[in-house]
Design a protein around this motif. Structure first.
Motif, PDB file in Angstrom:
ATOM      1  N   TYR A 172       6.945  -2.081  -0.451  1.00 34.54           N
ATOM      2  CA  TYR A 172       7.694  -3.526  -0.700  1.00 34.54           C
ATOM      3  C   TYR A 172       7.044  -4.921  -1.138  1.00 34.54           C
ATOM      4  O   TYR A 172       6.913  -5.598  -0.573  1.00 34.54           O
ATOM      5  CB  TYR A 172       9.031  -3.347   0.039  1.00 34.54           C
ATOM      6  N   GLY A 173       7.049  -5.228  -2.699  1.00 37.66           N
ATOM      7  CA  GLY A 173       6.665  -6.410  -3.073  1.00 37.66           C
ATOM      8  C   GLY A 173       4.963  -5.915  -3.078  1.00 37.66           C
ATOM      9  O   GLY A 173       4.538  -7.015  -2.743  1.00 37.66           O
ATOM     10  N   CYS A 174       4.656  -5.075  -3.493  1.00 39.30           N
ATOM     11  CA  CYS A 174       3.447  -4.237  -3.696  1.00 39.30           C
ATOM     12  C   CYS A 174       1.577  -5.154  -4.822  1.00 39.30           C
ATOM     13  O   CYS A 174       0.811  -5.390  -4.359  1.00 39.30           O
ATOM     14  CB  CYS A 174       3.562  -2.617  -4.387  1.00 39.30           C
ATOM     15  N   GLY A 175       2.344  -6.482  -5.507  1.00 35.66           N
ATOM     16  CA  GLY A 175       1.465  -6.817  -6.071  1.00 35.66           C
ATOM     17  C   GLY A 175       0.693  -6.168  -6.785  1.00 35.66           C
ATOM     18  O   GLY A 175       0.903  -5.138  -7.410  1.00 35.66           O
ATOM     19  N   SER A 176      -0.672  -6.942  -6.372  1.00 40.78           N
ATOM     20  CA  SER A 176      -2.140  -5.640  -7.235  1.00 40.78           C
ATOM     21  C   SER A 176      -1.738  -4.489  -6.828  1.00 40.78           C
ATOM     22  O   SER A 176      -2.597  -3.375  -7.564  1.00 40.78           O
ATOM     23  CB  SER A 176      -2.960  -6.206  -6.641  1.00 40.78           C
ATOM     24  N   GLY A 177      -1.050  -3.442  -5.640  1.00 37.36           N
ATOM     25  CA  GLY A 177      -0.593  -2.343  -4.977  1.00 37.36           C
ATOM     26  C   GLY A 177      -2.048  -2.089  -4.122  1.00 37.36           C
ATOM     27  O   GLY A 177      -1.992  -0.978  -3.381  1.00 37.36           O
ATOM     28  N   ILE A 178      -2.587  -3.013  -3.726  1.00 33.35           N
ATOM     29  CA  ILE A 178      -3.642  -2.641  -3.251  1.00 33.35           C
ATOM     30  C   ILE A 178      -2.918  -2.064  -1.372  1.00 33.35           C
ATOM     31  O   ILE A 178      -4.095  -1.252  -1.069  1.00 33.35           O
ATOM     32  CB  ILE A 178      -4.242  -3.957  -2.258  1.00 33.35           C
ATOM     33  N   LEU A 179      -1.972  -2.206  -0.866  1.00 30.83           N
ATOM     34  CA  LEU A 179      -1.789  -1.857   0.068  1.00 30.83           C
ATOM     35  C   LEU A 179      -1.285  -0.611   0.789  1.00 30.83           C
ATOM     36  O   LEU A 179      -1.289   0.498   0.698  1.00 30.83           O
ATOM     37  CB  LEU A 179       0.152  -2.175   1.222  1.00 30.83           C
ATOM     38  N   ALA A 180      -0.875   0.362  -0.572  1.00 29.34           N
ATOM     39  CA  ALA A 180      -0.253   1.409  -1.621  1.00 29.34           C
ATOM     40  C   ALA A 180      -1.284   2.561  -1.633  1.00 29.34           C
ATOM     41  O   ALA A 180      -1.263   3.492  -0.986  1.00 29.34           O
ATOM     42  CB  ALA A 180       1.036   1.806  -2.881  1.00 29.34           C
ATOM     43  N   MET A 181      -2.228   1.462  -2.113  1.00 31.11           N
ATOM     44  CA  MET A 181      -3.749   2.338  -2.611  1.00 31.11           C
ATOM     45  C   MET A 181      -4.693   2.544  -0.942  1.00 31.11           C
ATOM     46  O   MET A 181      -5.375   3.886  -0.806  1.00 31.11           O
ATOM     47  CB  MET A 181      -4.646   1.515  -3.618  1.00 31.11           C
ATOM     48  N   VAL A 182      -4.461   1.886  -0.247  1.00 28.08           N
ATOM     49  CA  VAL A 182      -4.908   1.795   1.198  1.00 28.08           C
ATOM     50  C   VAL A 182      -4.486   3.587   2.409  1.00 28.08           C
ATOM     51  O   VAL A 182      -5.074   4.467   2.437  1.00 28.08           O
ATOM     52  CB  VAL A 182      -5.127   0.818   2.073  1.00 28.08           C
ATOM     53  N   ALA A 183      -2.696   3.515   1.519  1.00 28.68           N
ATOM     54  CA  ALA A 183      -2.223   4.056   2.339  1.00 28.68           C
ATOM     55  C   ALA A 183      -2.708   5.584   1.754  1.00 28.68           C
ATOM     56  O   ALA A 183      -2.327   6.989   2.594  1.00 28.68           O
ATOM     57  CB  ALA A 183      -0.967   3.844   2.220  1.00 28.68           C
ATOM     58  N   LYS A 184      -2.319   5.661   0.393  1.00 23.51           N
ATOM     59  CA  LYS A 184      -3.000   6.579   0.448  1.00 23.51           C
ATOM     60  C   LYS A 184      -3.952   7.258   0.573  1.00 23.51           C
ATOM     61  O   LYS A 184      -4.485   8.901   0.406  1.00 23.51           O
ATOM     62  CB  LYS A 184      -2.827   6.524  -1.389  1.00 23.51           C
ATOM     63  N   LYS A 185      -4.813   6.508   0.212  1.00 21.13           N
ATOM     64  CA  LYS A 185      -6.745   6.552   0.549  1.00 21.13           C
ATOM     65  C   LYS A 185      -6.984   7.204   2.222  1.00 21.13           C
ATOM     66  O   LYS A 185      -7.801   7.655   2.485  1.00 21.13           O
ATOM     67  CB  LYS A 185      -7.706   5.628  -0.050  1.00 21.13           C
ATOM     68  N   LEU A 186      -5.867   7.138   2.893  1.00 23.53           N
ATOM     69  CA  LEU A 186      -6.074   7.066   4.129  1.00 23.53           C
ATOM     70  C   LEU A 186      -5.176   8.573   4.162  1.00 23.53           C
ATOM     71  O   LEU A 186      -5.198   9.354   5.719  1.00 23.53           O
ATOM     72  CB  LEU A 186      -5.033   5.976   4.985  1.00 23.53           C
ATOM     73  N   GLY A 187      -5.179   9.463   2.905  1.00 26.68           N
ATOM     74  CA  GLY A 187      -4.134  10.655   3.530  1.00 26.68           C
ATOM     75  C   GLY A 187      -1.917  10.679   3.224  1.00 26.68           C
ATOM     76  O   GLY A 187      -2.465  11.713   3.544  1.00 26.68           O
ATOM     77  N   ALA A 188      -1.693   9.291   2.818  1.00 23.54           N
ATOM     78  CA  ALA A 188      -0.489   9.581   2.590  1.00 23.54           C
ATOM     79  C   ALA A 188      -0.239  10.408   1.154  1.00 23.54           C
ATOM     80  O   ALA A 188      -0.824  10.218   0.950  1.00 23.54           O
ATOM     81  CB  ALA A 188       0.069   8.353   2.499  1.00 23.54           C
ATOM     82  N   GLN A 189       0.629  11.259   1.340  1.00 20.34           N
ATOM     83  CA  GLN A 189       1.395  11.816   0.740  1.00 20.34           C
ATOM     84  C   GLN A 189       2.079  11.448  -0.420  1.00 20.34           C
ATOM     85  O   GLN A 189       1.686  11.360  -1.641  1.00 20.34           O
ATOM     86  CB  GLN A 189       2.196  13.151   1.101  1.00 20.34           C
ATOM     87  N   ASP A 190       3.104  10.680  -0.013  1.00 20.46           N
ATOM     88  CA  ASP A 190       4.342  10.167  -0.934  1.00 20.46           C
ATOM     89  C   ASP A 190       4.164   8.704  -1.255  1.00 20.46           C
ATOM     90  O   ASP A 190       4.393   8.008   0.142  1.00 20.46           O
ATOM     91  CB  ASP A 190       5.583  10.972  -0.824  1.00 20.46           C
ATOM     92  N   VAL A 191       3.574   8.159  -1.976  1.00 15.67           N
ATOM     93  CA  VAL A 191       3.403   6.429  -1.425  1.00 15.67           C
ATOM     94  C   VAL A 191       4.103   6.443  -3.074  1.00 15.67           C
ATOM     95  O   VAL A 191       3.529   6.539  -4.284  1.00 15.67           O
ATOM     96  CB  VAL A 191       1.391   5.614  -1.427  1.00 15.67           C
ATOM     97  N   ALA A 192       5.147   5.153  -2.392  1.00 12.36           N
ATOM     98  CA  ALA A 192       5.413   4.547  -3.781  1.00 12.36           C
ATOM     99  C   ALA A 192       5.127   2.674  -3.168  1.00 12.36           C
ATOM    100  O   ALA A 192       5.639   2.324  -2.473  1.00 12.36           O
ATOM    101  CB  ALA A 192       6.691   4.318  -3.812  1.00 12.36           C
ATOM    102  N   GLY A 193       5.327   1.870  -5.070  1.00 14.21           N
ATOM    103  CA  GLY A 193       5.380   0.919  -4.901  1.00 14.21           C
ATOM    104  C   GLY A 193       6.112   0.423  -5.411  1.00 14.21           C
ATOM    105  O   GLY A 193       6.588   0.346  -6.461  1.00 14.21           O
ATOM    106  N   VAL A 194       7.164  -0.993  -5.356  1.00 12.81           N
ATOM    107  CA  VAL A 194       7.852  -2.188  -6.048  1.00 12.81           C
ATOM    108  C   VAL A 194       7.641  -3.426  -5.805  1.00 12.81           C
ATOM    109  O   VAL A 194       7.219  -4.045  -5.135  1.00 12.81           O
ATOM    110  CB  VAL A 194       9.204  -1.540  -5.536  1.00 12.81           C
ATOM    111  N   ASP A 195       7.959  -4.001  -7.229  1.00 19.43           N
ATOM    112  CA  ASP A 195       7.783  -5.443  -7.256  1.00 19.43           C
ATOM    113  C   ASP A 195       8.585  -6.626  -7.837  1.00 19.43           C
ATOM    114  O   ASP A 195       9.213  -5.217  -9.385  1.00 19.43           O
ATOM    115  CB  ASP A 195       6.213  -6.024  -7.854  1.00 19.43           C
ATOM    116  N   ILE A 196       9.518  -7.437  -7.874  1.00 21.19           N
ATOM    117  CA  ILE A 196       9.993  -7.868  -9.304  1.00 21.19           C
ATOM    118  C   ILE A 196       9.668  -7.830 -10.241  1.00 21.19           C
ATOM    119  O   ILE A 196      10.148  -8.826 -11.127  1.00 21.19           O
ATOM    120  CB  ILE A 196      10.673  -9.008  -8.382  1.00 21.19           C
TER     121      ILE A 196
END
Length: 316
Positions: A172-196
């Motif tokens: 939440y507050g993903c900006g460039s999306g970097i944290l979501a991408m780290v989670a996904k590359k570490l194996g997370a299945q369902d990843v979502a990002g939100v930003d205003i």
């Protein structure tokens, strides 16, 4: 081709207005610097991530205007001074700026960043120093989050230390999306990002595509109205928010309400001196403590169900 810089030293009260006036008078670009840089009187201006410093200039400022070499620099400065009603035209010096490969020069300032044990953030013009690592190809841009700021690094390090294969993650507050991408590359299945910020969402989607990961990015309104049941109002195994202390406190019920039972909440964008008040805002829902600190910033972490009251189910 070459240019000429006009350099004016002036008090802070006039620096910003003079900068605007110089642009109106024909300058190609204008910057404001600390005239005392490199001396004992140098004064840094601080702002939290995503926010501008509270002051736009220094007590003793240096305004630097770029002009064409054949431009009339005196006329430009005179017109600008008159526009802001200065009593006299300020003294100035000029210096020649030779042509250069500005793209290559700018790129040379951004090297790969090593984070945690095995994460590398690598600009597109560089080779990955360790191809076997977790590689994120990410160029500096308008959206916050390249791994260079301690708050981003802290969140990335937590995600690396707590991989969640097959789990769900909300950034939440993903900006460039970097944290979501780290989670996904570490194996997370369902990843979502939100930003205003729509520009951040556009940037995050482009970054995800470049890195070959599938992540859903939303503006808050479209997130709440998503056809995906979890995204529309459900809960995630991991919720991470790297924003700022004030909005984090306001969003406590919503963010805590997005954490699944037994799930983890990670917050950053919080200065060490703000940790207690942020944790207090979340206390009715989830118990938070400082997971790690870096350069005066902290990451707060809590697990729902461990000395925590169940948070309300909310949309957002």
């Amino acid at each position: 081709m070459s240019w000429t810089e006009v350099v004016i030293e002036i008090a802070r009260d006039h620096a910003e207005a003079l900068s605007d006036a110089l642009m109106e008078a024909g300058a190609l670009s204008v910057s404001v610097e600390d005239a005392d840089e490199g001396t004992e009187d140098e004064k840094p201006l601080f702002g939290e991530p995503g926010m501008e410093p509270t002051q736009a200039a220094w007590d003793h400022s240096r305004v630097v205007a770029l002009t064409d070499t054949d431009a009339d620099q005196l006329a430009i400065v005179t017109e600008a001074a008159q526009a802001v009603k200065l009593a006299v035209v300020p003294a100035f010096t000029t210096r020649k700026v030779e042509d250069a490969d500005w793209v290559r020069l700018t790129q040379s300032q951004f090297e790969p960043i090593h984070i945690g044990k095995n994460i590398w953030v690598v600009p597109s013009w560089h080779e990955a120093p360790d191809p076997s690592g977790l590689i994120l190809e990410l160029d500096p841009g308008l959206a916050f989050g390249t791994g260079s700021h301690p708050t981003t690094r802290l969140c990335m390090e937590w995600l690396e230390a707590h991989p969640a294969p097959g789990k769900s993650v909300l950034d939440y507050g993903c900006g460039s999306g970097i944290l979501a991408m780290v989670a996904k590359k570490l194996g997370a299945q369902d990843v979502a990002g939100v930003d205003i910020d729509p520009q951040a969402i556009e940037s995050a989607r482009a970054n995800a595509e470049r890195n070959g990961v599938e992540i859903d990015y939303y503006l808050p309104d479209t997130f709440a109205a998503s056809g995906n049941e979890r995204h529309a109002g459900g809960k995630f195994d991991i919720v991470v928010a790297n924003i700022l202390s004030s909005p984090l406190k306001l969003m406590a019920p919503m963010l805590a309400g997005r954490v699944a039972d037994g799930g983890n909440l990670i917050l950053s964008g919080v200065l060490a001196r703000q940790a207690e008040e942020v944790a207090a805002a979340y206390a009715p829902f989830i118990k938070l403590g400082v997971w790690a600190e870096q350069d005066g910033w902290v990451a707060l972490h809590g697990t729902l169900g461990q000395d925590s009251a169940p948070p309300p189910r909310t949309k957002g």
